[in-house]
Design a protein around this motif. Structure first.
Motif, mmCIF file in Angstrom:
data_model
loop_
_atom_site.group_PDB
_atom_site.id
_atom_site.type_symbol
_atom_site.label_atom_id
_atom_site.label_comp_id
_atom_site.label_asym_id
_atom_site.label_seq_id
_atom_site.Cartn_x
_atom_site.Cartn_y
_atom_site.Cartn_z
ATOM 1 N N GLU A 446 0.838 -1.201 0.000
ATOM 2 C CA GLU A 446 0.000 0.000 0.000
ATOM 3 C C GLU A 446 0.877 1.257 0.000
ATOM 4 O O GLU A 446 1.729 1.436 0.878
ATOM 5 C CB GLU A 446 -0.910 0.007 1.229
ATOM 6 C CG GLU A 446 -1.825 1.218 1.317
ATOM 7 C CD GLU A 446 -2.884 1.251 0.225
ATOM 8 O OE1 GLU A 446 -3.326 2.361 -0.112
ATOM 9 O OE2 GLU A 446 -3.265 0.170 -0.279
ATOM 10 N N PRO A 447 0.705 2.134 -0.995
ATOM 11 C CA PRO A 447 1.517 3.360 -1.044
ATOM 12 C C PRO A 447 1.337 4.223 0.204
ATOM 13 O O PRO A 447 0.261 4.247 0.804
ATOM 14 C CB PRO A 447 0.988 4.084 -2.290
ATOM 15 C CG PRO A 447 0.368 3.009 -3.121
ATOM 16 C CD PRO A 447 -0.197 2.019 -2.148
ATOM 17 N N LEU A 448 2.416 4.895 0.595
ATOM 18 C CA LEU A 448 2.479 5.874 1.691
ATOM 19 C C LEU A 448 2.605 5.253 3.088
ATOM 20 O O LEU A 448 3.037 5.929 4.015
ATOM 21 C CB LEU A 448 1.269 6.824 1.688
ATOM 22 C CG LEU A 448 0.894 7.500 0.374
ATOM 23 C CD1 LEU A 448 -0.269 8.469 0.593
ATOM 24 C CD2 LEU A 448 2.071 8.207 -0.248
ATOM 25 N N VAL A 449 2.230 3.981 3.255
ATOM 26 C CA VAL A 449 2.206 3.411 4.609
ATOM 27 C C VAL A 449 3.611 3.257 5.172
ATOM 28 O O VAL A 449 3.866 3.593 6.340
ATOM 29 C CB VAL A 449 1.466 2.059 4.641
ATOM 30 C CG1 VAL A 449 1.361 1.559 6.086
ATOM 31 C CG2 VAL A 449 0.078 2.182 4.042
ATOM 32 N N GLU A 469 12.275 2.125 6.497
ATOM 33 C CA GLU A 469 10.889 2.287 6.033
ATOM 34 C C GLU A 469 10.793 3.284 4.874
ATOM 35 O O GLU A 469 10.048 3.068 3.910
ATOM 36 C CB GLU A 469 9.990 2.726 7.187
ATOM 37 C CG GLU A 469 9.783 1.674 8.264
ATOM 38 C CD GLU A 469 9.063 0.438 7.758
ATOM 39 O OE1 GLU A 469 8.253 0.550 6.817
ATOM 40 O OE2 GLU A 469 9.327 -0.652 8.294
ATOM 41 N N PHE A 470 11.549 4.378 4.968
ATOM 42 C CA PHE A 470 11.533 5.359 3.874
ATOM 43 C C PHE A 470 12.076 4.741 2.583
ATOM 44 O O PHE A 470 11.561 5.008 1.489
ATOM 45 C CB PHE A 470 12.346 6.604 4.252
ATOM 46 C CG PHE A 470 11.776 7.389 5.402
ATOM 47 C CD1 PHE A 470 10.400 7.505 5.577
ATOM 48 C CD2 PHE A 470 12.615 8.017 6.321
ATOM 49 C CE1 PHE A 470 9.873 8.221 6.641
ATOM 50 C CE2 PHE A 470 12.095 8.731 7.389
ATOM 51 C CZ PHE A 470 10.726 8.834 7.551
ATOM 52 N N LEU A 471 13.110 3.890 2.720
ATOM 53 C CA LEU A 471 13.669 3.226 1.538
ATOM 54 C C LEU A 471 12.669 2.231 0.944
ATOM 55 O O LEU A 471 12.556 2.107 -0.278
ATOM 56 C CB LEU A 471 14.976 2.516 1.912
ATOM 57 C CG LEU A 471 16.174 3.443 2.196
ATOM 58 C CD1 LEU A 471 17.353 2.654 2.762
ATOM 59 C CD2 LEU A 471 16.589 4.194 0.928
ATOM 60 N N LYS A 472 11.925 1.513 1.821
ATOM 61 C CA LYS A 472 10.883 0.597 1.336
ATOM 62 C C LYS A 472 9.807 1.362 0.576
ATOM 63 O O LYS A 472 9.291 0.881 -0.448
ATOM 64 C CB LYS A 472 10.256 -0.148 2.512
ATOM 65 C CG LYS A 472 11.100 -1.266 3.089
ATOM 66 C CD LYS A 472 10.376 -1.923 4.261
ATOM 67 C CE LYS A 472 11.259 -2.953 4.953
ATOM 68 N NZ LYS A 472 10.586 -3.516 6.156
ATOM 69 N N GLU A 473 9.463 2.534 1.090
ATOM 70 C CA GLU A 473 8.446 3.355 0.415
ATOM 71 C C GLU A 473 8.892 3.723 -0.989
ATOM 72 O O GLU A 473 8.108 3.670 -1.949
ATOM 73 C CB GLU A 473 8.171 4.620 1.225
ATOM 74 C CG GLU A 473 7.092 5.517 0.633
ATOM 75 C CD GLU A 473 5.721 4.853 0.591
ATOM 76 O OE1 GLU A 473 5.054 4.956 -0.457
ATOM 77 O OE2 GLU A 473 5.327 4.214 1.591
ATOM 78 N N LEU A 474 10.177 4.078 -1.123
ATOM 79 C CA LEU A 474 10.681 4.480 -2.431
ATOM 80 C C LEU A 474 10.779 3.292 -3.386
ATOM 81 O O LEU A 474 10.698 3.456 -4.607
ATOM 82 C CB LEU A 474 12.052 5.157 -2.274
ATOM 83 C CG LEU A 474 11.979 6.565 -1.655
ATOM 84 C CD1 LEU A 474 13.368 7.072 -1.326
ATOM 85 C CD2 LEU A 474 11.269 7.529 -2.608
ATOM 86 N N GLU A 475 10.935 2.078 -2.854
ATOM 87 C CA GLU A 475 10.900 0.885 -3.710
ATOM 88 C C GLU A 475 9.504 0.693 -4.299
ATOM 89 O O GLU A 475 9.341 0.348 -5.467
ATOM 90 C CB GLU A 475 11.284 -0.362 -2.889
ATOM 91 C CG GLU A 475 12.762 -0.469 -2.565
ATOM 92 C CD GLU A 475 13.058 -1.699 -1.717
ATOM 93 O OE1 GLU A 475 12.224 -2.643 -1.744
ATOM 94 O OE2 GLU A 475 14.095 -1.726 -1.036
ATOM 95 N N ILE A 476 8.487 0.909 -3.450
ATOM 96 C CA ILE A 476 7.089 0.749 -3.878
ATOM 97 C C ILE A 476 6.627 1.937 -4.702
ATOM 98 O O ILE A 476 5.901 1.803 -5.687
ATOM 99 C CB ILE A 476 6.170 0.585 -2.645
ATOM 100 C CG1 ILE A 476 6.532 -0.683 -1.874
ATOM 101 C CG2 ILE A 476 4.695 0.573 -3.039
ATOM 102 C CD1 ILE A 476 5.897 -0.756 -0.494
#
Length: 499
Positions: A446-449, A469-476
């Motif tokens: 889910e984007p942004l989470v 977590e920020f790096l995971k967000e940028l992967e998604i």
């Protein structure tokens, strides 16, 4: 004496002429006036109004409203070309700045005007004054479209409805009178409808349906040519403005649009169910949590009534076609996973459903059945009014809105994330973390989470996990600039950004 006086007033011709306006005012402004004191829900309204205040509050930006998308985006995909909506928000900003009251007032006032147009359109379609008024009051009070009035961005569908109904009304006037003023009003209103929402493109098809199959006019005539010129001119002006503003034609390819439409067709069933049995309503409905049984029951009931009547009149087919063509664009959900089938998108299609209903009424022919039907109509209007009043509080403020979203669509990770964001904005990181993790349990992608969980870790001082977590967000979500800014803020010790 007193009763004699009131009886005389109600029989007065002038009073009877203005009575529909009084009733429509009571069942629109009177019913929804409470919403004027509501706040923002933080679903689009925070961006459309709060974030965009510098743009909206500057009158010199009126022409620029035609040169950008409705979110005033600086980058990323731009597909929502809604200058008519932007102009209404500019009016609200000039009147009341970022105060939600003025925008809620505009929603209520436009709903009143649009309901009047429903009444006049039905009269022009040659339904009796009583039937037209009853149908208009059903439209005014129907709980399934209450989100259009209670939720500020729902104004988009109200403005679309206003210009679509005005354009169709002017079309009816023009084909019966041939007067130029009705022709120009029809073409101009069609253009304004397009500037409200691209779904207005189906209006000429409905006009042709009415002209050929109900009025039974000749296909090749001077009037048909004149109408076609007006539609084509309006469409070219709209498409030119849209292309200059967004630079991407219609936004999506034909193949992906058709695929999205086909996958969304099952949503017809719950939409019909919500019109006939408006009880399981949701501010953020997804397919997985929608009820299909009321829709199937409703379709069976309507089929039964048509069978009793022993025929499907051209006007019935017109009503069905109106409903289908205006609901189709709502089924196209490209890039939205899972798709969301908002109820306020029933605002314009509902007129077609009302026309279909009015065509069924002749099966009640004798006087006793007609009187019983009048009582049933009054009962429906009163019940719908009560249901809409009971539903209104879910639009009062952001927590009420997102809690309703979760209660009615518990499998929506998007709604869980947004409720968590509301807690975070209030400084309640504990409840925010709970909601964010529930969102990831529903949809790990889910984007942004991940960005928002990173903010929680940052607030706890756990910068290592925050960075992860920020790096995971940028992967998604590689185009999400705020996650990049939040990464930078860890080293610069600035406040991270939440969405």
């Amino acid at each position: 004496m007193k009763f004699g006086y009131f009886e005389k007033v109600f029989r007065n011709g002038a009073f009877r002429r203005i009575l529909p306006f009084i009733l429509i005012f009571i069942f629109t402004v009177g019913l929804y006036a409470r919403a004027i004191g509501f706040g923002f829900t933080y679903l689009d309204d925070n961006v459309l109004i709060i974030k965009n205040q510098p743009f909206l509050h500057n009158p010199s930006n009126i022409l620029k409203a035609f040169q950008t998308d409705v979110f005033i985006s600086g980058n990323g995909a731009k597909v929502y070309y809604r200058p008519a909506l932007t102009l209404t928000f500019m009016l609200g900003s000039l009147l009341g700045g970022s105060s939600p009251a003025v925008y809620h007032f505009i929603n209520v006032f436009f709903h009143f005007l649009t309901t009047l147009l429903v009444f006049f359109t039905l009269l022009e379609l040659r339904y009796s004054r009583k039937k037209s008024l009853a149908a208009a009051l059903v439209f005014a009070t129907h709980p399934a479209i209450s989100q259009a009035i209670g939720w500020i961005p729902g104004l988009n569908d109200i403005v679309l409805g206003f210009f679509v109904f005005l354009s169709f009304f002017a079309f009816l006037k023009f084909i019966s009178s041939s007067k130029k003023r009705w022709y120009f009003l029809h073409a101009l209103s069609f253009l304004m409808a397009l500037l409200s929402k691209e779904s207005a493109l189906v209006l000429p098809l409905l006009c042709l349906f009415y002209y050929f199959f109900i009025r039974k006019e000749r296909m090749l005539s001077n009037k048909t040519l004149v109408l076609a010129i007006g539609w084509l001119t309006s469409a070219i002006v709209w498409l030119s403005l849209r292309s200059m503003a967004l630079g991407n034609g219609l936004g999506y390819g034909i193949k992906e649009t058709l695929q999205s439409l086909l996958s969304g067709i099952p949503a017809f069933i719950p939409y019909i169910g919500k019109i006939l049995f408006p009880f399981h309503l949701s501010v953020f409905p997804i397919m997985r949590d929608s009820l299909f049984i009321p829709g199937f029951v409703g379709i069976a009931l309507l089929a039964f009534l048509v069978i009793i009547q022993k025929k499907c009149t051209p006007a019935m087919w017109f009503g069905i076609t109106w409903f289908i063509l205006f609901i189709f664009p709502s089924l196209i959900q490209i890039g939205i996973n899972p798709p969301v089938f908002h109820e306020h998108r029933l605002y314009v299609p509902l007129l077609g459903f009302l026309i279909f209903g009015l065509e069924i009424l002749p099966i009640f022919k004798d006087e006793e059945k007609r009187k019983a039907l009048q009582k049933v109509a009054i009962s429906f209007i009163l019940v719908f009014s009560i249901l809409s009043l009971l539903r209104l509080p879910v639009f009062k403020e952001r927590f009420a809105f997102w809690r309703n979203a979760i209660a009615t669509s518990p499998n929506s990770a998007f709604s869980r994330n947004n409720l968590g964001a509301m807690y975070y904005l209030d400084g309640d990181t504990s409840n925010a973390e709970i909601e964010f993790k529930k969102a990831l349990a529903l949809n790990p992608l889910e984007p942004l989470v991940h960005n928002n969980i990173g903010l929680i870790y940052a607030a706890y001082g756990d910068f290592k996990n925050a960075r992860g977590e920020f790096l995971k967000e940028l992967e998604i979500n590689p185009t999400y600039d705020d996650a990049r800014k939040n990464l930078d803020s860890l080293s610069q010790k600035n406040s991270p950004i939440i969405k």
